[in-house]
Scaffold this motif. Structure first.
Motif, PDB file in Angstrom:
ATOM      1  N   ALA A   1      13.616  -8.725  -5.524  1.00 18.76           N
ATOM      2  CA  ALA A   1      12.722  -9.323  -4.523  1.00 18.76           C
ATOM      3  C   ALA A   1      12.363 -10.748  -4.944  1.00 18.76           C
ATOM      4  O   ALA A   1      12.368 -11.672  -4.125  1.00 18.76           O
ATOM      5  CB  ALA A   1      11.467  -8.467  -4.360  1.00 18.76           C
ATOM      6  N   VAL A   2      12.095 -10.924  -6.231  1.00 21.70           N
ATOM      7  CA  VAL A   2      11.714 -12.264  -6.703  1.00 21.70           C
ATOM      8  C   VAL A   2      12.920 -13.213  -6.682  1.00 21.70           C
ATOM      9  O   VAL A   2      12.809 -14.359  -6.249  1.00 21.70           O
ATOM     10  CB  VAL A   2      11.052 -12.189  -8.105  1.00 21.70           C
ATOM     11  CG1 VAL A   2      10.891 -13.569  -8.722  1.00 21.70           C
ATOM     12  CG2 VAL A   2       9.691 -11.497  -7.996  1.00 21.70           C
ATOM     13  N   ILE A   3      14.074 -12.721  -7.097  1.00 21.39           N
ATOM     14  CA  ILE A   3      15.270 -13.591  -7.041  1.00 21.39           C
ATOM     15  C   ILE A   3      15.512 -14.026  -5.585  1.00 21.39           C
ATOM     16  O   ILE A   3      15.763 -15.199  -5.299  1.00 21.39           O
ATOM     17  CB  ILE A   3      16.515 -12.877  -7.631  1.00 21.39           C
ATOM     18  CG1 ILE A   3      16.371 -12.752  -9.153  1.00 21.39           C
ATOM     19  CG2 ILE A   3      17.803 -13.628  -7.275  1.00 21.39           C
ATOM     20  CD1 ILE A   3      17.572 -12.127  -9.866  1.00 21.39           C
ATOM     21  N   ALA A   4      15.391 -13.066  -4.662  1.00 21.40           N
ATOM     22  CA  ALA A   4      15.639 -13.403  -3.244  1.00 21.40           C
ATOM     23  C   ALA A   4      14.607 -14.408  -2.737  1.00 21.40           C
ATOM     24  O   ALA A   4      14.931 -15.356  -2.020  1.00 21.40           O
ATOM     25  CB  ALA A   4      15.610 -12.133  -2.393  1.00 21.40           C
ATOM     26  N   GLN A   5      13.354 -14.200  -3.139  1.00 24.73           N
ATOM     27  CA  GLN A   5      12.325 -15.135  -2.666  1.00 24.73           C
ATOM     28  C   GLN A   5      12.580 -16.544  -3.195  1.00 24.73           C
ATOM     29  O   GLN A   5      12.428 -17.524  -2.477  1.00 24.73           O
ATOM     30  CB  GLN A   5      10.940 -14.642  -3.111  1.00 24.73           C
ATOM     31  CG  GLN A   5       9.816 -15.412  -2.429  1.00 24.73           C
ATOM     32  CD  GLN A   5       8.549 -15.465  -3.282  1.00 24.73           C
ATOM     33  OE1 GLN A   5       8.606 -15.496  -4.507  1.00 24.73           O
ATOM     34  NE2 GLN A   5       7.412 -15.473  -2.613  1.00 24.73           N
TER      35      GLN A   5
ATOM     36  N   PRO B   1       0.918  -5.074  -7.889  1.00 21.53           N
ATOM     37  CA  PRO B   1       0.140  -6.139  -7.271  1.00 21.53           C
ATOM     38  C   PRO B   1       1.030  -7.329  -6.896  1.00 21.53           C
ATOM     39  O   PRO B   1       1.809  -7.805  -7.712  1.00 21.53           O
ATOM     40  CB  PRO B   1      -0.865  -6.519  -8.375  1.00 21.53           C
ATOM     41  CG  PRO B   1      -1.010  -5.269  -9.189  1.00 21.53           C
ATOM     42  CD  PRO B   1       0.333  -4.612  -9.170  1.00 21.53           C
ATOM     43  N   GLY B   2       0.930  -7.766  -5.649  1.00 22.32           N
ATOM     44  CA  GLY B   2       1.658  -8.954  -5.181  1.00 22.32           C
ATOM     45  C   GLY B   2       3.071  -8.679  -4.700  1.00 22.32           C
ATOM     46  O   GLY B   2       3.711  -9.557  -4.107  1.00 22.32           O
ATOM     47  N   LEU B   3       3.573  -7.477  -4.927  1.00 19.06           N
ATOM     48  CA  LEU B   3       4.985  -7.223  -4.598  1.00 19.06           C
ATOM     49  C   LEU B   3       5.223  -7.161  -3.085  1.00 19.06           C
ATOM     50  O   LEU B   3       6.222  -7.694  -2.591  1.00 19.06           O
ATOM     51  CB  LEU B   3       5.462  -5.921  -5.273  1.00 19.06           C
ATOM     52  CG  LEU B   3       6.913  -5.524  -4.999  1.00 19.06           C
ATOM     53  CD1 LEU B   3       7.883  -6.599  -5.482  1.00 19.06           C
ATOM     54  CD2 LEU B   3       7.249  -4.190  -5.672  1.00 19.06           C
ATOM     55  N   SER B   4       4.314  -6.540  -2.358  1.00 19.71           N
ATOM     56  CA  SER B   4       4.573  -6.381  -0.921  1.00 19.71           C
ATOM     57  C   SER B   4       4.677  -7.754  -0.241  1.00 19.71           C
ATOM     58  O   SER B   4       5.490  -7.929   0.671  1.00 19.71           O
ATOM     59  CB  SER B   4       3.519  -5.494  -0.258  1.00 19.71           C
ATOM     60  OG  SER B   4       2.242  -5.981  -0.531  1.00 19.71           O
ATOM     61  N   ALA B   5       3.907  -8.722  -0.711  1.00 22.16           N
ATOM     62  CA  ALA B   5       3.965 -10.058  -0.096  1.00 22.16           C
ATOM     63  C   ALA B   5       5.338 -10.706  -0.336  1.00 22.16           C
ATOM     64  O   ALA B   5       5.911 -11.337   0.560  1.00 22.16           O
ATOM     65  CB  ALA B   5       2.863 -10.943  -0.657  1.00 22.16           C
ATOM     66  N   VAL B   6       5.864 -10.516  -1.544  1.00 21.67           N
ATOM     67  CA  VAL B   6       7.180 -11.095  -1.860  1.00 21.67           C
ATOM     68  C   VAL B   6       8.250 -10.430  -0.991  1.00 21.67           C
ATOM     69  O   VAL B   6       9.120 -11.094  -0.409  1.00 21.67           O
ATOM     70  CB  VAL B   6       7.513 -10.912  -3.361  1.00 21.67           C
ATOM     71  CG1 VAL B   6       8.903 -11.446  -3.678  1.00 21.67           C
ATOM     72  CG2 VAL B   6       6.477 -11.608  -4.237  1.00 21.67           C
ATOM     73  N   VAL B   7       8.160  -9.102  -0.900  1.00 16.49           N
ATOM     74  CA  VAL B   7       9.150  -8.364  -0.101  1.00 16.49           C
ATOM     75  C   VAL B   7       9.039  -8.792   1.361  1.00 16.49           C
ATOM     76  O   VAL B   7      10.052  -9.019   2.042  1.00 16.49           O
ATOM     77  CB  VAL B   7       8.938  -6.840  -0.260  1.00 16.49           C
ATOM     78  CG1 VAL B   7       9.795  -6.061   0.729  1.00 16.49           C
ATOM     79  CG2 VAL B   7       9.267  -6.410  -1.692  1.00 16.49           C
ATOM     80  N   LYS B   8       7.824  -8.937   1.822  1.00 14.69           N
ATOM     81  CA  LYS B   8       7.614  -9.315   3.227  1.00 14.69           C
ATOM     82  C   LYS B   8       8.298 -10.647   3.539  1.00 14.69           C
ATOM     83  O   LYS B   8       8.924 -10.806   4.584  1.00 14.69           O
ATOM     84  CB  LYS B   8       6.112  -9.420   3.497  1.00 14.69           C
ATOM     85  CG  LYS B   8       5.766  -9.473   4.956  1.00 14.69           C
ATOM     86  CD  LYS B   8       4.274  -9.356   5.160  1.00 14.69           C
ATOM     87  CE  LYS B   8       3.990  -9.448   6.646  1.00 14.69           C
ATOM     88  NZ  LYS B   8       2.562  -9.491   6.906  1.00 14.69           N
ATOM     89  N   GLU B   9       8.176 -11.579   2.616  1.00 11.05           N
ATOM     90  CA  GLU B   9       8.752 -12.902   2.861  1.00 11.05           C
ATOM     91  C   GLU B   9      10.286 -12.860   2.899  1.00 11.05           C
ATOM     92  O   GLU B   9      10.913 -13.491   3.744  1.00 11.05           O
ATOM     93  CB  GLU B   9       8.289 -13.877   1.759  1.00 11.05           C
ATOM     94  CG  GLU B   9       8.753 -15.302   2.008  1.00 11.05           C
ATOM     95  CD  GLU B   9       8.403 -16.234   0.853  1.00 11.05           C
ATOM     96  OE1 GLU B   9       7.385 -16.015   0.168  1.00 11.05           O
ATOM     97  OE2 GLU B   9       9.188 -17.188   0.635  1.00 11.05           O
ATOM     98  N   ALA B  10      10.873 -12.098   1.996  1.00 12.83           N
ATOM     99  CA  ALA B  10      12.339 -12.200   1.843  1.00 12.83           C
ATOM    100  C   ALA B  10      13.121 -11.125   2.601  1.00 12.83           C
ATOM    101  O   ALA B  10      14.283 -11.329   2.957  1.00 12.83           O
ATOM    102  CB  ALA B  10      12.694 -12.136   0.356  1.00 12.83           C
TER     103      ALA B  10
END
Ligand code: NAI
Ligand code: UGA
Length: 464
Positions: free
Chosen positions: A20-24, A57-66
């Motif tokens: 998720a972070v790499i994609a973001q 914490p914070g993961l759903s926002a990253v997933v939502k974006e990418a």
């Protein structure tokens, strides 16, 4: 070499957040995370992003974006392998439960299955990245399988161990102390592959924090890091027992020694023992590797970290029995916390499971409250131990959604996870609703002793 398509095999605690972070951070790269577990993939794709299968914490926002832009979750493993230039293997590597190395060695069957599938499917050159934690020299076996069962395409194997900790996964991924990449830097192809992965991380991580080594150093560094971290916890836990006998307070000792910059403050929090899916498995694996080279002193040295940890869990449980007048038979004990640490719904190897098992063997009744762990998970964890029938686990253990309900009518309350909310409860109300004397056992040194004693609790905390 510019990477356009990444495939990650394994949509678990590492694969999900990491990708998720790499994609973001790399919107120009398509990242597909695949898994054979259909439910898990369905949950990653759930319309409501709060329902993704891993709480961080914070993961759903990253997933939502990418998600849907350049981040995809799928059960079509072959299609994702086929179109990828770079494949991360992020599957589980649990301790073996059978055969040679049972109870010690890492079970690499999932890794091997991935390698064979990659070899079968691939039609063009691939970079294969070990993201899972693996015994040193696994890359050799991977290369062997890929080169001998494949379609004649070229593979570069990199080791890129993950150092994130659960509960802080997103922060750790966004701002890691270092990223470690091991590759065959002596060959042109190896160098190119390393550079391709460096370029991905360099989207957001300063170059000086991206460390490149040979593959074996990288593989072994991961096991070493976990062994050192766990060793610190066992070291402070060993001191906690001595503190209890001598009137010293383990938090004060930890602070005093941690202020020595050579020692440092972190990872000196005494507890009811470390849990989590990795520390124990990785140290056992290290012990097994050392033994397999005939390095018995090395093996024994690291094994002691596990022995101390088991002792700490048992000691906490037996202290509850002793304090409750040597019997907990038929007594209700409330557990606050079941996860292996706060801010995660992961319960793998959580100390709470072993403390519960011990108390159930002493015929206690247990009521569990955890803010993030589901009822079925608590039962699955206890059933897995095979200590008693599944029916009995359900009769003797209740899981509730309200902490006050959990504590009501109990003989004792035990804090097993350091969730922040526990300290903020109305402890007077909890006390009023308990049987007296009301015992409170703090396995995390989370609660303030003075206030609890003023209310009337008989208070016991690890390390003081
Ligand atoms: N959990 C953690 O915080 C960390 C874990 N690690 C390491 O990362 C690796 C993965 O750990 P987790 O993500 O926690 O495990 P996990 O169990 O949460 O996820 C692994 C996933 O791989 C899937 N899988 C297994 N074989 C497969 C196959 N052949 N094809 C497709 N999917 C397959 C499983 O269904 C599962 O969903 C382990 O080696 C672990 O030691 C490393 C750093 C941190
Ligand atoms: O390989 C892995 O899986 C990961 O293992 C750990 O991460 P994790 O297990 O998620 O969480 P930690 O914060 O390390 O905690 C592990 C256990 O030790 C306990 N702990 C930790 C620190 C401490 O001071 N005291 C203590 O009892 C925690 O409560 C928890 O039960 C490492 O910290 C990560 O760097 C590593 O990537």
């Amino acid at each position: 070499m510019k990477i356009k398509n990444i495939c990650c095999i394994g949509a678990g605690y590492v694969g999900g957040p990491t990708m998720a972070v790499i994609a973001q951070k790399c919107p120009e790269i398509n990242v597909t995370v695949v898994d054979i577990n259909e439910n898990r993939i369905a949950a990653w794709n759930d319309e409501d992003v709060e329902n993704i299968p891993i709480y961080e914490p914070g993961l759903s926002a990253v997933v939502k974006e990418a998600r849907g832009r350049n981040l995809f979750f799928s059960t079509d493993v072959e299609a994702a392998i086929d179109s990828a230039d770079m494949i991360f293997i992020s599957v589980n590597t649990p301790t073996k439960t059978y055969g040679i190395g049972k109870g010690m060695a890492a079970d690499l069957k999932f890794i091997e299955l991935c390698a064979r599938q990659i070899a079968r499917v691939s039609k063009n050159d691939k970079i294969v990245v070990e993201k899972s934690t693996l015994p040193v020299r696994t890359a050799e076996a991977l290369k062997n399988i890929l080169d001998n069962t494949g379609n004649g395409v070229n593979y570069q194997i990199l080791s890129n161990p993950e150092f994130l900790a659960e509960g802080t996964a997103v922060d750790d991924l966004m701002n890691p102390d270092r990223v470690l990449i091991g590759g065959d830097i002596n060959t042109e192809g190896g160098n190119e592959a390393v550079q391709a992965l460096v370029d991905i991380y360099a989207h957001w991580i300063p170059r000086e924090r991206i460390l490149t080594t040979n593959v074996w150093s990288s593989e072994l560094s991961k096991l070493t890091a976990n062994a050192f971290l766990a060793q610190r916890v066992s070291s402070i836990n060993a001191m906690s027992e001595l503190c209890e006998k001598t009137g010293a307070d383990v938090n004060e000792v930890a602070k005093a020694v941690g202020m020595d910059s050579r020692i440092g403050q972190k990872f000196l929090k005494s507890s009811v023992g470390f849990g989590g899916s990795c520390f124990q498995k990785d140290i056992l694996n290290l012990v097994y590797i050392a033994k397999s080279f005939g390095l018995n002193e090395v093996a024994d040295y690291w094994h002691q970290v596990i022995i101390m940890n088991d002792h700490q869990k048992k000691r906490f449980a037996s202290n509850i029995v002793k304090t409750l007048f040597n019997t907990v038979s038929g007594k209700k004990i409330a557990f606050l916390g079941w996860a292996f640490k706060k801010d995660t719904n992961d319960t793998r190897e959580s100390s709470a499971i072993y403390v519960a098992d011990y108390l159930l063997n002493e015929q206690a009744e247990i009521v569990v409250y955890d803010p993030k762990v589901k009822r079925e998970q608590v039962y699955a964890d206890l059933d897995y131990l095979n200590s008693r029938s599944e029916d009995e686990n359900r009769q003797r253990v209740r899981v509730v959604n309200d902490p006050y309900e959990a504590c009501k009518g109990s003989h004792a309350v035990a804090v097993l996870t350091e969730w922040d909310e526990f300290e903020n409860y109305d402890w007077q109300k909890i006390y009023d609703d308990m049987l007296k004397p009301a015992f409170l056992f703090d396995g995390r040194k989370l609660l303030e002793r003075k206030k609890k004693e003023e209310i009337g609790f008989e208070f016991y905390a690890i390390g003081s």
